[in-house]
Design a protein around this motif. Structure first.
Motif, PDB file in Angstrom:
ATOM      1  N   ALA A 124       4.772   1.073   6.562  1.00  0.00           N
ATOM      2  CA  ALA A 124       5.787   1.848   6.801  1.00  0.00           C
ATOM      3  C   ALA A 124       5.351   3.209   6.309  1.00  0.00           C
ATOM      4  O   ALA A 124       4.195   3.708   6.160  1.00  0.00           O
ATOM      5  CB  ALA A 124       5.991   1.225   4.999  1.00  0.00           C
ATOM      6  N   TRP A 125       5.957   4.497   6.934  1.00  0.00           N
ATOM      7  CA  TRP A 125       6.074   6.399   6.749  1.00  0.00           C
ATOM      8  C   TRP A 125       6.473   6.393   6.136  1.00  0.00           C
ATOM      9  O   TRP A 125       8.319   5.772   6.260  1.00  0.00           O
ATOM     10  CB  TRP A 125       5.888   6.604   8.137  1.00  0.00           C
ATOM     11  CG  TRP A 125       5.166   5.619   9.133  1.00  0.00           C
ATOM     12  CD1 TRP A 125       4.871   4.825  10.274  1.00  0.00           C
ATOM     13  CD2 TRP A 125       4.144   6.992   9.412  1.00  0.00           C
ATOM     14  NE1 TRP A 125       3.397   4.908  11.511  1.00  0.00           N
ATOM     15  CE2 TRP A 125       3.192   6.176  10.730  1.00  0.00           C
ATOM     16  CE3 TRP A 125       3.148   8.263   9.439  1.00  0.00           C
ATOM     17  CZ2 TRP A 125       1.755   6.291  10.738  1.00  0.00           C
ATOM     18  CZ3 TRP A 125       2.574   8.424   9.265  1.00  0.00           C
ATOM     19  CH2 TRP A 125       1.824   8.061  10.432  1.00  0.00           C
ATOM     20  N   SER A 126       7.222   7.021   5.090  1.00  0.00           N
ATOM     21  CA  SER A 126       7.898   7.944   4.797  1.00  0.00           C
ATOM     22  C   SER A 126       7.500   9.886   4.621  1.00  0.00           C
ATOM     23  O   SER A 126       6.562  10.186   4.533  1.00  0.00           O
ATOM     24  CB  SER A 126       8.056   7.778   2.586  1.00  0.00           C
ATOM     25  OG  SER A 126       6.731   7.872   2.161  1.00  0.00           O
ATOM     26  N   GLN A 127       8.597  10.584   4.026  1.00  0.00           N
ATOM     27  CA  GLN A 127       8.471  11.829   4.627  1.00  0.00           C
ATOM     28  C   GLN A 127       7.690  12.549   3.258  1.00  0.00           C
ATOM     29  O   GLN A 127       7.165  13.208   3.049  1.00  0.00           O
ATOM     30  CB  GLN A 127      10.247  12.537   4.234  1.00  0.00           C
ATOM     31  CG  GLN A 127      10.738  12.224   5.465  1.00  0.00           C
ATOM     32  CD  GLN A 127      11.739  13.267   5.486  1.00  0.00           C
ATOM     33  OE1 GLN A 127      12.561  13.789   3.992  1.00  0.00           O
ATOM     34  NE2 GLN A 127      13.026  13.378   6.469  1.00  0.00           N
ATOM     35  N   GLU A 128       8.539  11.859   2.068  1.00  0.00           N
ATOM     36  CA  GLU A 128       7.021  11.857   0.728  1.00  0.00           C
ATOM     37  C   GLU A 128       6.303  10.520  -0.049  1.00  0.00           C
ATOM     38  O   GLU A 128       6.369   9.680   0.411  1.00  0.00           O
ATOM     39  CB  GLU A 128       7.998  12.664  -0.546  1.00  0.00           C
ATOM     40  CG  GLU A 128       9.063  11.560  -0.713  1.00  0.00           C
ATOM     41  CD  GLU A 128      10.311  11.762  -1.734  1.00  0.00           C
ATOM     42  OE1 GLU A 128      10.441  11.041  -2.300  1.00  0.00           O
ATOM     43  OE2 GLU A 128      10.421  13.125  -1.793  1.00  0.00           O
ATOM     44  N   PRO A 129       5.148  11.024  -0.630  1.00  0.00           N
ATOM     45  CA  PRO A 129       4.750  10.199  -1.408  1.00  0.00           C
ATOM     46  C   PRO A 129       5.081   9.432  -1.547  1.00  0.00           C
ATOM     47  O   PRO A 129       6.121   9.399  -2.697  1.00  0.00           O
ATOM     48  CB  PRO A 129       3.014  10.396  -1.710  1.00  0.00           C
ATOM     49  CG  PRO A 129       3.523  11.941  -0.860  1.00  0.00           C
ATOM     50  CD  PRO A 129       4.300  12.604  -0.898  1.00  0.00           C
ATOM     51  N   LEU A 130       4.952   7.668  -1.586  1.00  0.00           N
ATOM     52  CA  LEU A 130       5.714   6.225  -2.665  1.00  0.00           C
ATOM     53  C   LEU A 130       4.320   5.521  -2.932  1.00  0.00           C
ATOM     54  O   LEU A 130       3.680   5.216  -1.886  1.00  0.00           O
ATOM     55  CB  LEU A 130       6.892   5.710  -1.289  1.00  0.00           C
ATOM     56  CG  LEU A 130       7.875   6.419  -1.324  1.00  0.00           C
ATOM     57  CD1 LEU A 130       9.335   5.414  -0.318  1.00  0.00           C
ATOM     58  CD2 LEU A 130       9.018   6.754  -2.662  1.00  0.00           C
ATOM     59  N   PRO A 131       4.258   5.325  -4.478  1.00  0.00           N
ATOM     60  CA  PRO A 131       3.307   4.837  -4.774  1.00  0.00           C
ATOM     61  C   PRO A 131       3.494   2.961  -4.569  1.00  0.00           C
ATOM     62  O   PRO A 131       4.344   2.097  -3.961  1.00  0.00           O
ATOM     63  CB  PRO A 131       4.092   4.522  -6.180  1.00  0.00           C
ATOM     64  CG  PRO A 131       5.305   4.652  -6.518  1.00  0.00           C
ATOM     65  CD  PRO A 131       5.590   5.964  -5.434  1.00  0.00           C
ATOM     66  N   ILE A 169       0.604  -0.947  -0.055  1.00  0.00           N
ATOM     67  CA  ILE A 169       0.042  -0.257   0.211  1.00  0.00           C
ATOM     68  C   ILE A 169       0.815   1.107  -0.201  1.00  0.00           C
ATOM     69  O   ILE A 169       1.768   0.815   0.728  1.00  0.00           O
ATOM     70  CB  ILE A 169      -0.930   0.718   1.056  1.00  0.00           C
ATOM     71  CG1 ILE A 169      -1.995  -1.584   1.290  1.00  0.00           C
ATOM     72  CG2 ILE A 169      -1.852   1.243   1.031  1.00  0.00           C
ATOM     73  CD1 ILE A 169      -2.623  -1.271   2.550  1.00  0.00           C
ATOM     74  N   GLY A 170       0.537   1.812  -1.504  1.00  0.00           N
ATOM     75  CA  GLY A 170       1.549   3.251  -1.174  1.00  0.00           C
ATOM     76  C   GLY A 170       1.657   4.589  -0.245  1.00  0.00           C
ATOM     77  O   GLY A 170       0.386   3.736   0.795  1.00  0.00           O
ATOM     78  N   THR A 171       2.181   4.752   0.444  1.00  0.00           N
ATOM     79  CA  THR A 171       2.293   5.801   1.508  1.00  0.00           C
ATOM     80  C   THR A 171       1.723   6.888   1.048  1.00  0.00           C
ATOM     81  O   THR A 171       2.345   7.874  -0.810  1.00  0.00           O
ATOM     82  CB  THR A 171       3.808   5.895   2.295  1.00  0.00           C
ATOM     83  OG1 THR A 171       5.084   6.834   1.503  1.00  0.00           O
ATOM     84  CG2 THR A 171       5.006   4.730   2.651  1.00  0.00           C
ATOM     85  N   ARG A 172       1.938   7.674   2.059  1.00  0.00           N
ATOM     86  CA  ARG A 172       1.103   9.535   1.661  1.00  0.00           C
ATOM     87  C   ARG A 172       2.475  10.590   2.435  1.00  0.00           C
ATOM     88  O   ARG A 172       1.293  11.425   3.021  1.00  0.00           O
ATOM     89  CB  ARG A 172      -0.219   9.153   2.239  1.00  0.00           C
ATOM     90  CG  ARG A 172      -1.201   8.960   1.686  1.00  0.00           C
ATOM     91  CD  ARG A 172      -2.798   8.369   2.269  1.00  0.00           C
ATOM     92  NE  ARG A 172      -2.673   7.640   3.518  1.00  0.00           N
ATOM     93  CZ  ARG A 172      -3.293   8.172   4.417  1.00  0.00           C
ATOM     94  NH1 ARG A 172      -4.721   8.597   4.138  1.00  0.00           N
ATOM     95  NH2 ARG A 172      -3.537   7.449   5.396  1.00  0.00           N
ATOM     96  N   GLY A 173       3.280  10.294   2.466  1.00  0.00           N
ATOM     97  CA  GLY A 173       3.661  11.034   2.970  1.00  0.00           C
ATOM     98  C   GLY A 173       3.779  11.452   4.751  1.00  0.00           C
ATOM     99  O   GLY A 173       3.208  10.982   5.399  1.00  0.00           O
ATOM    100  N   SER A 174       3.552  12.991   4.785  1.00  0.00           N
ATOM    101  CA  SER A 174       3.563  13.173   6.892  1.00  0.00           C
ATOM    102  C   SER A 174       1.720  12.642   6.858  1.00  0.00           C
ATOM    103  O   SER A 174       1.011  12.827   7.794  1.00  0.00           O
ATOM    104  CB  SER A 174       3.540  14.593   6.681  1.00  0.00           C
ATOM    105  OG  SER A 174       2.913  15.260   6.126  1.00  0.00           O
TER     106      SER A 174
END
Length: 83
Positions: free
Chosen positions: A40-47, A16-21
């Motif tokens: 999974a957390w990321s600073q910027e959205p990832l697909p 499932i893609g991340t949505r950044g903050s």
């Protein structure tokens, strides 16, 4: 909460893609001889489907990730014809 240090440095695929903050996604990681899922957390959205690297554990089943490309993929054409 204690960190899960075994997962740091592992790569995985975003289910499932991340949505950044705005919120986490979900990653499937090969670790401890099997596969496990984590938020999974990321600073910027990832697909969804992106390959990511786990850079930090937030504790129970949550990790921070960054986009990852295998550096050996760029060498693909260089090894052709080498004996």
């Amino acid at each position: 909460m204690a960190q899960d240090e075994a997962v740091i440095g592992c790569t995985g695929e975003l289910l499932i893609g991340t949505r950044g903050s705005a919120g986490p996604g979900e990653i499937l990681v090969r670790v401890r001889g099997g596969s496990e899922t984590f938020l999974a957390w990321s600073q910027e959205p990832l697909p969804r489907g992106a390959t990511v690297l786990v850079i930090e554990s937030r504790g129970f089943r949550e990790v921070d990730v960054i986009a990852w490309g295998d550096p050996l993929d760029t060498l693909g054409g260089l090894s052709a014809g080498v004996d």
